[in-house]
Design a protein around this motif. Structure first.
Motif, PDB file in Angstrom:
ATOM      1  N   GLN A 280       0.822  -1.197   0.000  1.00  0.00           N
ATOM      2  CA  GLN A 280       0.000   0.000   0.000  1.00  0.00           C
ATOM      3  C   GLN A 280       0.866   1.261   0.000  1.00  0.00           C
ATOM      4  O   GLN A 280       2.039   1.233   0.374  1.00  0.00           O
ATOM      5  N   ALA A 281       0.232   2.365  -0.409  1.00  0.00           N
ATOM      6  CA  ALA A 281       0.920   3.656  -0.392  1.00  0.00           C
ATOM      7  C   ALA A 281       1.315   4.019   1.031  1.00  0.00           C
ATOM      8  O   ALA A 281       0.541   3.836   1.967  1.00  0.00           O
ATOM      9  N   GLY A 282       2.531   4.512   1.202  1.00  0.00           N
ATOM     10  CA  GLY A 282       3.056   4.817   2.528  1.00  0.00           C
ATOM     11  C   GLY A 282       3.927   3.725   3.090  1.00  0.00           C
ATOM     12  O   GLY A 282       4.658   3.950   4.062  1.00  0.00           O
ATOM     13  N   SER A 283       3.878   2.543   2.481  1.00  0.00           N
ATOM     14  CA  SER A 283       4.774   1.460   2.903  1.00  0.00           C
ATOM     15  C   SER A 283       6.190   1.746   2.416  1.00  0.00           C
ATOM     16  O   SER A 283       6.408   2.585   1.537  1.00  0.00           O
ATOM     17  N   VAL A 284       7.144   1.038   2.996  1.00  0.00           N
ATOM     18  CA  VAL A 284       8.554   1.211   2.626  1.00  0.00           C
ATOM     19  C   VAL A 284       9.121  -0.143   2.221  1.00  0.00           C
ATOM     20  O   VAL A 284       8.964  -1.127   2.953  1.00  0.00           O
ATOM     21  N   LEU A 285       9.731  -0.184   1.044  1.00  0.00           N
ATOM     22  CA  LEU A 285      10.450  -1.385   0.612  1.00  0.00           C
ATOM     23  C   LEU A 285      11.902  -1.263   1.062  1.00  0.00           C
ATOM     24  O   LEU A 285      12.556  -0.256   0.796  1.00  0.00           O
ATOM     25  N   LEU A 286      12.388  -2.272   1.769  1.00  0.00           N
ATOM     26  CA  LEU A 286      13.743  -2.263   2.316  1.00  0.00           C
ATOM     27  C   LEU A 286      14.596  -3.321   1.640  1.00  0.00           C
ATOM     28  O   LEU A 286      14.084  -4.343   1.181  1.00  0.00           O
ATOM     29  N   GLY A 287      15.881  -3.063   1.602  1.00  0.00           N
ATOM     30  CA  GLY A 287      16.799  -4.030   1.019  1.00  0.00           C
ATOM     31  C   GLY A 287      18.234  -3.677   1.306  1.00  0.00           C
ATOM     32  O   GLY A 287      18.546  -2.985   2.282  1.00  0.00           O
ATOM     33  N   ALA A 288      19.119  -4.148   0.450  1.00  0.00           N
ATOM     34  CA  ALA A 288      20.552  -3.940   0.645  1.00  0.00           C
ATOM     35  C   ALA A 288      21.209  -3.580  -0.678  1.00  0.00           C
ATOM     36  O   ALA A 288      20.734  -3.972  -1.755  1.00  0.00           O
ATOM     37  N   ILE A 289      22.297  -2.824  -0.586  1.00  0.00           N
ATOM     38  CA  ILE A 289      23.076  -2.431  -1.759  1.00  0.00           C
ATOM     39  C   ILE A 289      24.552  -2.660  -1.459  1.00  0.00           C
ATOM     40  O   ILE A 289      25.017  -2.394  -0.346  1.00  0.00           O
ATOM     41  N   SER A 290      25.260  -3.219  -2.414  1.00  0.00           N
ATOM     42  CA  SER A 290      26.709  -3.440  -2.282  1.00  0.00           C
ATOM     43  C   SER A 290      27.394  -2.871  -3.519  1.00  0.00           C
ATOM     44  O   SER A 290      26.772  -2.680  -4.564  1.00  0.00           O
ATOM     45  N   TYR A 291      28.706  -2.646  -3.395  1.00  0.00           N
ATOM     46  CA  TYR A 291      29.431  -1.948  -4.461  1.00  0.00           C
ATOM     47  C   TYR A 291      30.609  -2.731  -5.014  1.00  0.00           C
ATOM     48  O   TYR A 291      31.223  -2.300  -5.977  1.00  0.00           O
ATOM     49  N   GLY A 292      30.940  -3.838  -4.415  1.00  0.00           N
ATOM     50  CA  GLY A 292      32.068  -4.614  -4.914  1.00  0.00           C
ATOM     51  C   GLY A 292      31.943  -6.062  -4.511  1.00  0.00           C
ATOM     52  O   GLY A 292      31.150  -6.423  -3.634  1.00  0.00           O
ATOM     53  N   ASN A 293      32.726  -6.903  -5.147  1.00  0.00           N
ATOM     54  CA  ASN A 293      32.741  -8.321  -4.832  1.00  0.00           C
ATOM     55  C   ASN A 293      34.054  -8.645  -4.148  1.00  0.00           C
ATOM     56  O   ASN A 293      35.121  -8.580  -4.766  1.00  0.00           O
TER      57      ASN A 293
END
Length: 591
Positions: A280-293
């Motif tokens: 729904q509107a107002g919800s937040v999708l969360l996750g992760a971001i990485s930049y190298g291996n």
């Protein structure tokens, strides 16, 4: 190896202590070597080298604000050339909720009164949320969670129970009583738990001696964090220019960073097709971001959660695009203003009619008057007749069960009579063109009509079974005294006609739906039971219970008990009755 106090011992791996943490002595050495490193490497002698790698990013947490604009990220290598390989996924949904009910109570004085004379009070907040499918969820109160010694409040507890209403007696009562089962409990440190599909109630309990503090907490926001399945992870795209998400050009996958040279790229928000429908509107999708291996000698890992270093990324879900209303506006342009006005007025009346309550005799009388008025104004209008049937089924506490179920049958017959079954069957015998918008609108309308027809036939079958069962019980109740006088009672109607009506209705429903689907399987069980095939009925019911994704329904287990009793398996009946107390407790436990 390392001893228990974390100091290094001579071994093949003297870098970490027993907790897997870098020991302090080695940490100091690494700091010294890092400062003296040349080109990211330090010679230790005897052919050993230590290499330092790292990418400097201008922001640790990335926040996508819900617009179409991407977020600019600046990166640079610190000591030596590094390969920049950005990866980002969204794997959690955090939805906000407000309490639907709140109350402050005074706790017992003999136990919860402070020596200073101040009385401890308790605040109970009740939240409701729904899961469209089974998922791992975690409740979170940002203001209070994960704080013990630095908070003014005490006794933070929560309890999650299913909030389904179960029919206590499937075919002998139309009254609904709430039966709740606790799925999980927690305190100031909430934990993740897996819940099946269904509706749930969360109760939150908080104590304090200042009533003003508790009054301010009556609208406390709850976050329910739901984990997505790995197949449903949302993978984000990267671009080398800010207009990339719109133009589709300039995809950014990887780059080699030169020490001291700044390189910028952009992470784009997810497209609307990737956002889950339940979000729904107002919800937040969360996750992760990485930049190298950082893994050597292994295939590059594209999941940032499995990388050695990753950072949080979030996306605020904006209001949805109302495609249906836009399409409807285009389609209604074909009609003139008067026709559109009549349809809007009709739909508004039906919507208002559906909001009426039927708790008292006066409310039921008003409901019947409006029902008769609408039926005379819009005769044979299937959506109206389907709404009347739906309202009848939602009524509870009707004492005259036979009369009530006869009303349900009459309402179902009106829905069935309003549908042109020949035209409906002809339409579904031919496939429609999915690219034709007008054909898709007609298909949607026809599917709704078929659903209304099937639901009417299903509810009619249930009502017929209820009436037949009630009349059978009436016969049994007077059988003994009448047999003593060797007389027969002609006032009790024969149920053979009812049986024929049930069979005729069952055969009609089979033409339109799959009777083994969970939505209509209950009528199949009753059909097998009435036909004397108790074993088949029990197997069908058991499969239905096992395949259900939501919380268990008591009416199904009550029917299972009745089948076991008819078969004569007393030991299984005794076992199932004991489990009924566990599956369906009469009340929730205290905090």
């Amino acid at each position: 190896m390392a001893n228990n106090n974390g100091t290094c011992l001579k071994s093949t791996n003297p870098w970490f202590n027993t907790k897997g943490e870098l020991c302090s002595q080695c940490s100091n050495n690494l700091i010294f070597w890092f400062k003296t490193a040349s080109n990211g490497e330090v010679e230790l002698g005897e052919g050993l080298k230590i290499g330092f790698h790292g990418i400097n990013i201008n922001r640790e947490a990335v926040v996508l604000d819900g617009s179409e604009a991407p977020v600019r990220i600046e990166s640079k290598a610190l000591l030596s050339s590094e390969k920049l390989v950005p990866n980002a996924i969204l794997n959690k949904i955090r939805s906000p909720y407000r309490p639907i009910e709140s109350k402050i109570t005074t706790l017992p004085k003999d136990r919860d009164k402070l020596p200073s004379g101040r009385q401890i009070l308790a605040l109970t907040l009740i939240y409701k949320f729904k899961l469209e499918e089974a998922a791992n969820i975690k409740p979170h109160f940002p203001l209070l969670n994960n704080r013990v010694y630095d908070t003014k409040f005490e006794s933070q507890f929560y309890m999650i129970s299913d909030s389904n209403k179960h029919v206590l007696e499937m075919i002998s009562s139309s009254a609904l009583f709430p039966l709740q089962r606790v799925h999980t409990m927690g305190d100031v440190y909430p934990k993740s738990t897996k819940l099946p599909k269904g509706e749930y109630t969360l109760q939150f309990y908080l104590r304090h001696d200042n009533v003003q503090y508790l009054e301010k907490m009556k609208q406390l926001v709850l976050f329910v964090e739901k984990k997505l399945e790995e197949k449903d992870f949302i993978r984000l795209s990267f671009f080398s220019q800010p207009d990339g998400p719109v133009t589709g050009s300039g995809n950014f996958t990887s780059s080699v960073l030169i020490p001291g040279v700044l390189e910028a790229f952009y992470v784009a928000p997810p497209t609307k097709e990737k956002i889950p429908k339940s979000c729904q509107a107002g919800s937040v999708l969360l996750g992760a971001i990485s930049y190298g291996n950082l893994t050597l000698g292994v295939k590059e890992e594209k999941n940032p959660l499995k990388q050695t270093v990753s950072y949080q990324i979030s996306y605020l879900v904006p209001p949805k695009i109302e495609d249906e209303k836009i399409k409807e506006s285009f389609s209604t342009n074909i009609k003139n203003v008067s026709e559109r006005l009549k349809e809007e007025v009709r739909d508004a009346k039906i919507k208002f009619f559906g909001s009426l309550k039927q708790n008292t005799e006066e409310e039921r009388s008003e409901w019947k008057e409006l029902c008769a008025s609408l039926k005379s104004e819009y005769p044979n209008y299937t959506p109206l007749l389907a709404k009347i049937l739906e309202d009848l089924l939602s009524r509870s506490g009707d004492d005259e069960k036979i009369r009530y179920n006869e009303e349900v049958i009459d309402a179902a017959n009106e829905v069935v009579a309003s549908v042109d079954k020949d035209d409906l069957a002809k339409y579904f015998s031919v496939k429609s063109d999915p690219e034709d918008e007008e054909a898709e609108e007609i298909k949607k309308k026809m599917e709704t009509t078929r659903e209304q027809l099937a639901q009417a036939l299903y509810q009619k079958g249930i009502a017929l079974a209820v009436i037949d069962s009630l009349k059978h019980k009436e016969k049994e109740s007077i059988a003994i005294p009448k047999n003593l006088d060797n007389k027969t009672d002609e006032s009790i109607p024969d149920s053979s006609g009812q049986f024929d009506m049930f069979e005729k209705n069952f055969k009609e429903l089979k033409k339109w739906v799959d009777m083994k689907s969970p939505k209509y399987c209950l009528l199949l069980v009753l059909h097998e039971k009435r036909s004397g095939r108790l074993g088949t009925a029990l197997k069908t019911l058991t499969d239905m219970i096992q395949e259900e994704g939501g919380p268990p329904r008591k009416k199904l287990y009550d029917l299972k008990l009745s089948l076991l009793e008819e078969i004569g398996w007393k030991h299984v009946v005794s076992y199932e009755k004991q489990w009924m107390h566990v599956r369906f407790p009469s009340s929730l436990p205290l905090f």
